[in-house]
Motif scaffolding. Structure first.
Motif, PDB file in Angstrom:
ATOM      1  N   GLU A   1     -25.611  -6.077 -33.658  1.00 34.16           N
ATOM      2  CA  GLU A   1     -25.256  -6.146 -31.699  1.00 34.16           C
ATOM      3  C   GLU A   1     -24.443  -5.182 -31.559  1.00 34.16           C
ATOM      4  O   GLU A   1     -24.611  -4.678 -31.085  1.00 34.16           O
ATOM      5  N   ALA A   2     -23.513  -4.759 -33.015  1.00 37.72           N
ATOM      6  CA  ALA A   2     -22.569  -3.667 -32.629  1.00 37.72           C
ATOM      7  C   ALA A   2     -23.462  -2.494 -32.850  1.00 37.72           C
ATOM      8  O   ALA A   2     -23.945  -1.521 -31.929  1.00 37.72           O
ATOM      9  N   GLY A   3     -24.666  -2.382 -33.385  1.00 33.32           N
ATOM     10  CA  GLY A   3     -25.583  -1.378 -33.039  1.00 33.32           C
ATOM     11  C   GLY A   3     -26.828  -1.287 -32.617  1.00 33.32           C
ATOM     12  O   GLY A   3     -26.831   0.060 -31.774  1.00 33.32           O
ATOM     13  N   ALA A   4     -26.619  -2.165 -31.934  1.00 41.08           N
ATOM     14  CA  ALA A   4     -28.223  -1.801 -30.151  1.00 41.08           C
ATOM     15  C   ALA A   4     -27.301  -1.682 -29.750  1.00 41.08           C
ATOM     16  O   ALA A   4     -27.144  -1.129 -29.107  1.00 41.08           O
ATOM     17  N   MET A   5     -25.745  -2.239 -29.214  1.00 42.72           N
ATOM     18  CA  MET A   5     -25.074  -2.088 -28.350  1.00 42.72           C
ATOM     19  C   MET A   5     -24.625  -0.128 -28.231  1.00 42.72           C
ATOM     20  O   MET A   5     -24.913   0.529 -26.908  1.00 42.72           O
ATOM     21  N   LEU A   6     -24.540   0.360 -29.545  1.00 41.59           N
ATOM     22  CA  LEU A   6     -24.284   2.147 -30.141  1.00 41.59           C
ATOM     23  C   LEU A   6     -25.208   2.535 -29.910  1.00 41.59           C
ATOM     24  O   LEU A   6     -25.398   4.023 -28.854  1.00 41.59           O
ATOM     25  N   SER A   7     -27.143   2.050 -29.958  1.00 40.53           N
ATOM     26  CA  SER A   7     -27.959   3.327 -29.636  1.00 40.53           C
ATOM     27  C   SER A   7     -28.316   2.417 -28.370  1.00 40.53           C
ATOM     28  O   SER A   7     -28.309   4.343 -28.020  1.00 40.53           O
ATOM     29  N   GLY A   8     -28.204   1.863 -27.091  1.00 36.08           N
ATOM     30  CA  GLY A   8     -28.085   1.994 -25.681  1.00 36.08           C
ATOM     31  C   GLY A   8     -27.070   2.863 -25.229  1.00 36.08           C
ATOM     32  O   GLY A   8     -27.339   3.451 -24.787  1.00 36.08           O
ATOM     33  N   LEU A   9     -26.266   2.810 -25.331  1.00 36.27           N
ATOM     34  CA  LEU A   9     -25.150   3.242 -25.031  1.00 36.27           C
ATOM     35  C   LEU A   9     -25.032   5.215 -25.203  1.00 36.27           C
ATOM     36  O   LEU A   9     -25.412   6.241 -24.555  1.00 36.27           O
ATOM     37  N   SER A  10     -25.823   5.830 -26.448  1.00 28.69           N
ATOM     38  CA  SER A  10     -25.874   6.714 -26.803  1.00 28.69           C
ATOM     39  C   SER A  10     -26.745   7.196 -26.712  1.00 28.69           C
ATOM     40  O   SER A  10     -27.326   9.271 -26.568  1.00 28.69           O
ATOM     41  N   HIS A  11     -28.144   6.573 -26.715  1.00 21.44           N
ATOM     42  CA  HIS A  11     -29.348   7.219 -26.415  1.00 21.44           C
ATOM     43  C   HIS A  11     -29.570   7.958 -27.417  1.00 21.44           C
ATOM     44  O   HIS A  11     -30.718   8.821 -27.675  1.00 21.44           O
ATOM     45  N   CYS A  12     -28.880   7.131 -28.882  1.00 18.51           N
ATOM     46  CA  CYS A  12     -29.110   7.559 -30.158  1.00 18.51           C
ATOM     47  C   CYS A  12     -30.032   6.639 -30.479  1.00 18.51           C
ATOM     48  O   CYS A  12     -30.498   5.339 -30.591  1.00 18.51           O
TER      49      CYS A  12
END
Length: 361
Positions: free
Chosen positions: A118-129
């Motif tokens: 979940e942390a990885g999915a959230m970071l990817s979504g917020l950073s667009h990276c």
């Protein structure tokens, strides 16, 4: 002998202002920045010609470069490092971002792997990276070991660690293995390994088997050694759990065929987990977020990428793993750094709380 890298002390006030505005504009647009753009954005009453002269001086210092035949300039990796170290203004996590991270990561159910996903999915979504999340098994103490017979020639060894992770591996049990010998092997391992890390397990088990060989059933001893061998070979290989989310974001951001080739090289390196143990060591040596730009870490040098990474700790302040964002060197560092920092701290608190809850239970 190589010349020392330039620093902000080598720039006068005018050069510093031009350099800061150029880098900020580049990070915002991802495009080469020309003197006319800077003359409109700078409040220095400088002509475009004067700004061009300053840009030429900065290029001579090695902190700016000229891509292709463009009249504009972009910061080099050296220039980005100088900007990040001396001029970067770190923002705060917005309330909306904080709520999104809390809801996704804090509300994740299941073992630590689910929290990390979940942390990885959230970071990817917020950073667009792309996000990178990993943890070394060897840093988490063993809580429980269990053997499950599946067939005469197949068994499962289940390992539960103090960080809440549950993992299992298939292996071939010794011929003639009985349920009672399987229980004896599990009881022996639980008594010997509880509270130890996987890295400490092999030596402890070898010593315990030698001391208790007479009282340990031969089949159970063989089962112990086979079951442990499935895991111990991995304990020295560094991070075993690796979650990479948002690869498509990097591919979407590729501007040409060369960029695509570099991204594919990066993905190949990640799949092979090359140098991740070294990267984790570097992250562990920092109290907070670290930024690696381009060639500063050999894992990402071929892809021309940047990594913003932070370790997260357990209740004993021992390293559990690290979490970060991978993207082009034109990352919005001021926004991404606090997001990574906040997420890593939240994951660390969750790990510590779960460990405390198990100890009380």
């Amino acid at each position: 002998m190589t010349d020392p890298a330039p620093g902000l002390g080598d720039l006068n006030a005018r050069s510093r202002a031009v350099f800061r505005q150029l880098v900020e504009t580049y990070l915002e647009t991802g495009e080469p920045v020309g003197s006319r753009t800077l003359s409109r954005r700078l409040d220095l009453n400088l002509s475009a010609a004067s700004i061009r002269n300053v840009m030429q001086d900065l290029e001579a210092l090695g902190v700016l470069g000229s891509p292709h035949v463009s009249a504009g300039r972009v910061p080099t990796h050296l220039g980005l490092r100088m900007f990040v170290d001396g001029l970067l203004e770190i923002g705060d996590v917005s309330e909306a971002e904080r709520q999104s991270i809390d809801a996704a990561v804090g509300g994740a159910e299941g073992d630590l792997a689910a929290v990390l996903d979940e942390a990885g999915a959230m970071l990817s979504g917020l950073s667009h990276c792309a996000s990178l999340v990993f943890a070394p098994k060897s840093e988490s103490a063993i809580r429980h070991v269990e053997f499950v017979g599946l067939a005469p020639d197949r068994a499962l060894v289940v390992l539960v660690t103090e960080d809440g992770t549950v993992e299992n591996r298939l292996f071939a049990p010794p011929a003639g293995m009985t349920p009672s010998a399987m229980r004896e092997a599990a009881n022996f391992l639980n008594a010997t390994l509880q509270g130890r890390t996987l890295a400490e397990a092999a030596e402890a088990v070898t010593a315990a088997i030698a001391a208790r060989r007479a009282e340990l059933d031969a089949l159970a001893a063989d089962m112990v050694e086979r079951g442990l061998a499935v895991w111990s070979g991995e304990a020295s290989e560094g991070p075993d759990r690796l979650i990479v989310r948002g690869r498509a974001n990097l591919l979407d951001g590729a501007q040409d065929a060369l960029d695509l080739d570099r991204m594919r090289q990066l993905f190949d390196d990640l799949e092979r987990k090359r140098d991740l143990a070294q990267l984790l060591d570097l992250a562990a040596g920092a109290e907070g977020v670290r930024i690696f730009i381009g060639a500063e870490n050999k894992l990402f040098s071929l892809s021309g990428s940047s990594l913003v990474i932070s370790p997260y700790m357990n209740a004993e302040r021992k390293l559990v793993g690290a979490i970060g964002v991978i993207g082009p060197t034109r990352l919005n560092y001021g926004r991404i750094v606090p997001i990574v920092d906040y997420t890593a701290r939240l994951v660390g608190r969750i790990v510590a709380d779960r460990s405390a809850g198990r100890r009380k239970g």
